[in-house]
Design a protein around this motif. Structure first.
Motif, PDB file in Angstrom:
ATOM      1  N   SER A   5       0.922  -1.180   0.052  1.00  0.00           N
ATOM      2  CA  SER A   5       0.212   0.055  -0.256  1.00  0.00           C
ATOM      3  C   SER A   5       0.805   1.202  -0.051  1.00  0.00           C
ATOM      4  O   SER A   5       1.770   1.374   0.702  1.00  0.00           O
ATOM      5  CB  SER A   5      -0.890   0.070   1.200  1.00  0.00           C
ATOM      6  OG  SER A   5      -1.750   1.227   1.296  1.00  0.00           O
ATOM      7  N   THR A   6       0.626   2.121  -0.847  1.00  0.00           N
ATOM      8  CA  THR A   6       1.381   3.556  -0.776  1.00  0.00           C
ATOM      9  C   THR A   6       0.278   4.505  -1.212  1.00  0.00           C
ATOM     10  O   THR A   6      -0.742   4.318  -0.921  1.00  0.00           O
ATOM     11  CB  THR A   6       2.252   3.557  -2.100  1.00  0.00           C
ATOM     12  OG1 THR A   6       1.322   3.428  -3.581  1.00  0.00           O
ATOM     13  CG2 THR A   6       3.099   1.998  -2.087  1.00  0.00           C
ATOM     14  N   ASP A   7       0.789   5.882  -1.590  1.00  0.00           N
ATOM     15  CA  ASP A   7       0.055   6.972  -1.585  1.00  0.00           C
ATOM     16  C   ASP A   7      -0.799   6.794  -2.779  1.00  0.00           C
ATOM     17  O   ASP A   7      -1.806   7.609  -3.393  1.00  0.00           O
ATOM     18  CB  ASP A   7       0.567   8.044  -1.678  1.00  0.00           C
ATOM     19  CG  ASP A   7       1.209   8.559  -0.297  1.00  0.00           C
ATOM     20  OD1 ASP A   7       0.458   8.093   0.647  1.00  0.00           O
ATOM     21  OD2 ASP A   7       2.105   9.330  -0.243  1.00  0.00           O
ATOM     22  N   ASP A   8      -0.416   5.835  -3.874  1.00  0.00           N
ATOM     23  CA  ASP A   8      -1.082   5.689  -5.323  1.00  0.00           C
ATOM     24  C   ASP A   8      -1.290   4.086  -5.395  1.00  0.00           C
ATOM     25  O   ASP A   8      -0.515   3.450  -6.334  1.00  0.00           O
ATOM     26  CB  ASP A   8      -0.225   6.275  -6.295  1.00  0.00           C
ATOM     27  CG  ASP A   8      -1.011   6.519  -7.599  1.00  0.00           C
ATOM     28  OD1 ASP A   8      -2.090   6.241  -7.477  1.00  0.00           O
ATOM     29  OD2 ASP A   8      -0.233   6.638  -8.432  1.00  0.00           O
ATOM     30  N   ARG A 253      -3.376   2.191 -11.437  1.00  0.00           N
ATOM     31  CA  ARG A 253      -3.085   2.937 -10.133  1.00  0.00           C
ATOM     32  C   ARG A 253      -4.316   3.928  -9.800  1.00  0.00           C
ATOM     33  O   ARG A 253      -5.047   4.420 -10.897  1.00  0.00           O
ATOM     34  CB  ARG A 253      -1.867   3.889 -10.536  1.00  0.00           C
ATOM     35  CG  ARG A 253      -0.580   3.230 -10.523  1.00  0.00           C
ATOM     36  CD  ARG A 253       0.582   4.128 -10.819  1.00  0.00           C
ATOM     37  NE  ARG A 253       1.711   3.363 -10.869  1.00  0.00           N
ATOM     38  CZ  ARG A 253       2.635   3.463  -9.968  1.00  0.00           C
ATOM     39  NH1 ARG A 253       2.346   3.909  -8.638  1.00  0.00           N
ATOM     40  NH2 ARG A 253       4.030   2.977 -10.103  1.00  0.00           N
ATOM     41  N   SER A 255      -4.267   7.024  -9.094  1.00  0.00           N
ATOM     42  CA  SER A 255      -4.190   8.401  -9.499  1.00  0.00           C
ATOM     43  C   SER A 255      -4.860   8.402 -10.932  1.00  0.00           C
ATOM     44  O   SER A 255      -5.662   9.333 -11.460  1.00  0.00           O
ATOM     45  CB  SER A 255      -2.686   9.045  -9.444  1.00  0.00           C
ATOM     46  OG  SER A 255      -2.130   7.901 -10.291  1.00  0.00           O
ATOM     47  N   ARG A 267      -9.031  -1.346  -3.582  1.00  0.00           N
ATOM     48  CA  ARG A 267      -7.498  -1.172  -3.337  1.00  0.00           C
ATOM     49  C   ARG A 267      -6.909  -2.463  -3.232  1.00  0.00           C
ATOM     50  O   ARG A 267      -7.191  -3.078  -2.034  1.00  0.00           O
ATOM     51  CB  ARG A 267      -7.133  -0.028  -2.648  1.00  0.00           C
ATOM     52  CG  ARG A 267      -7.892   1.185  -2.644  1.00  0.00           C
ATOM     53  CD  ARG A 267      -7.248   2.403  -1.843  1.00  0.00           C
ATOM     54  NE  ARG A 267      -8.038   3.727  -1.897  1.00  0.00           N
ATOM     55  CZ  ARG A 267      -8.889   4.415  -1.155  1.00  0.00           C
ATOM     56  NH1 ARG A 267      -9.076   3.760   0.027  1.00  0.00           N
ATOM     57  NH2 ARG A 267      -9.330   5.603  -1.479  1.00  0.00           N
TER      58      ARG A 267
END
Length: 441
Positions: A5-8, A253, A255, A267
């Motif tokens: 898991s990341t910001d995107d 992604r 974004s 997600r």
């Protein structure tokens, strides 16, 4: 390799399914799950299977009785070849898994709001889980399929047909890790998108049985259900019941999804793959390996077990496999500090049978549909759970009825497991944001 898991994060923005009982849409699949329906039917009579021989196997010493039952795709023999630009002769020689995969991939793109007819040259990949199913006559003979067998039966052509038909130029890979193939395909596709190998990807799996070989094999191994039902995690389970199915998800992604206005179903917070290693016979599951896999996935997803509201287990209904899986689940998701208050567990195999390479994809789509609808679907035969574990000592409980799924800070967290007969294990953790609009699924 892991997807973290990341910001995107990598997200699911579209999906489609075909399942037994004539199911070819997400609303039909959800209705089956929510209403606790079983879509098991008799053996197909249009595939030239030796049905009389099958049903007589139980009379042979050392073989188990085979019921006239399984989870079969009613439209497996149907295919609009002209629509996909394929000649009728070539279509006949194609493994039906290629045909089913092509049309399910097309519908997944439509569900995502992507025009499948406008993708020629797209930097997109395709990963499909699939296993060999002995379709058609031998290539070492002269027959009407000669000249088309190389592409017609190659496992690589399942993903290849989709990429070719759509004009995708990214990676195109068929994956065979037996019953772990679905989640393996998702894991690899997400890794490729994250690494920038492709802008987005299709990931899925398909199973259409070309012969009744799986029923013969498990009759001899005494691992086939004697009553024609797949009673996952139940006290009266006698074995698994084979089925068919297909599912495809569209990954990109977050974004990109937000930029293009795509709906985010979920997600992919974490996924991991491992193997049992040495020890027991290759086909015997390993609780130790499964526990290690789940713990690793939780760590890479940065999620604590208490956040998981739903676990879609492998749950094949075998007296050996289910207790081993439950042992691993209880040691990871089943905190004894919260008895009766933890995740709800189930298996879609109780509804449609064991779809082999596609089983994990049907399970993943089940979790995504539960998240979209805010309800956890029941697992059939769960009223009488196996006595192989102490249910009073675990917070895990079987999903016996349709229950509301409350989010945590606007997110519903679910997990999916799949285990292959050759020792490969796969696990994924999904975070599903509460959908503000009508999910239309």
């Amino acid at each position: 390799m892991s997807i973290s898991s990341t910001d995107d994060p990598i997200v699911v923005v579209g999906m489609a399914v075909e399942a037994p009982g004539g199911i070819d849409s997400l609303p039909e699949f959800w209705a089956t799950l929510a209403r606790s329906q079983e879509k098991i039917g008799p053996f197909p009579r249009d595939r030239e299977w030796p049905i009389d021989q099958l049903l007589a196997l139980g009379r042979i010493d050392g073989w188990r009785t085979v019921q006239d039952a399984g989870g079969f795709l009613t439209g497996a023999t149907e295919f609009d070849a002209q629509f996909f630009g394929i000649t009728p002769r070539e279509a006949t020689a194609m493994d039906p898994q290629q045909r089913v995969a092509m049309r399910v991939a097309w519908r997944a793109l439509e569900n995502a709001g992507i025009n499948p007819g406008g993708l020629d040259g797209a930097q997109a990949g395709c990963w499909m889980g699939v296993s060999a199913i002995e379709y058609g006559p031998s290539a070492a003979s002269v027959n009407e399929h000669s000249g088309y067998r190389a592409t017609g039966t190659a496992l690589g052509a399942v993903a290849g047909r989709i990429s070719h038909g759509l004009g995708l130029i990214g990676s195109s890979i068929s994956v065979d890790t037996a019953c772990a193939s679905s989640l393996t395909a998702v894991h690899q596709a997400a890794a490729a998108v994250r690494a920038g190998e492709c802008a987005w990807a299709l990931a899925g799996a398909v199973c259409v049985m070309g012969t009744a070989g799986a029923f013969f094999e498990f009759s001899k191994n005494n691992a086939l259900a004697t009553d024609g039902h797949c009673r996952a995690y139940a006290a009266d389970a006698t074995g698994t019941l084979w089925g068919e199915g297909a599912g495809v998800v569209v990954l990109e992604r977050e974004s990109r999804a937000r930029e293009l206005g795509h709906r985010v179903y979920g997600r992919l917070l974490g996924s991991r793959i491992n193997h049992n290693g040495k020890g027991a016979p290759i086909a015997v599951p390993s609780a130790v390996a499964q526990e290690r896999l789940i713990s690793d996935t939780l760590a890479v997803a940065d999620v604590v077990p208490e956040m998981i509201g739903m676990v879609e287990g492998h749950g094949t209904g075998t007296p050996v496999g289910d207790p081993l899986e439950l042992a691993a689940l209880c040691r990871t998701y089943g905190s004894i500090d919260r008895p009766g208050a933890g995740a709800l567990l189930g298996s879609v195999k109780s509804n449609v049978g064991h779809a082999q390479a596609a089983s994990g994809m049907l399970g993943l789509i089940k979790v995504l549909l539960c998240g979209a609808n805010g309800q956890i679907a029941p697992s059939l035969w769960a009223q009488h759970p196996t006595t192989e574990i102490d249910w009073d000592a675990t917070s895990l409980r079987l999903a016996t009825e349709l229950e509301p799924w409350e989010p945590i800070d606007g997110i519903r967290y679910g997990a999916v497991s799949s285990f292959g007969v050759a020792g490969t294990n796969a696990h994924a953790i999904i975070g599903m944001p509460v959908l503000q609009e009508d999910p239309d699924v």
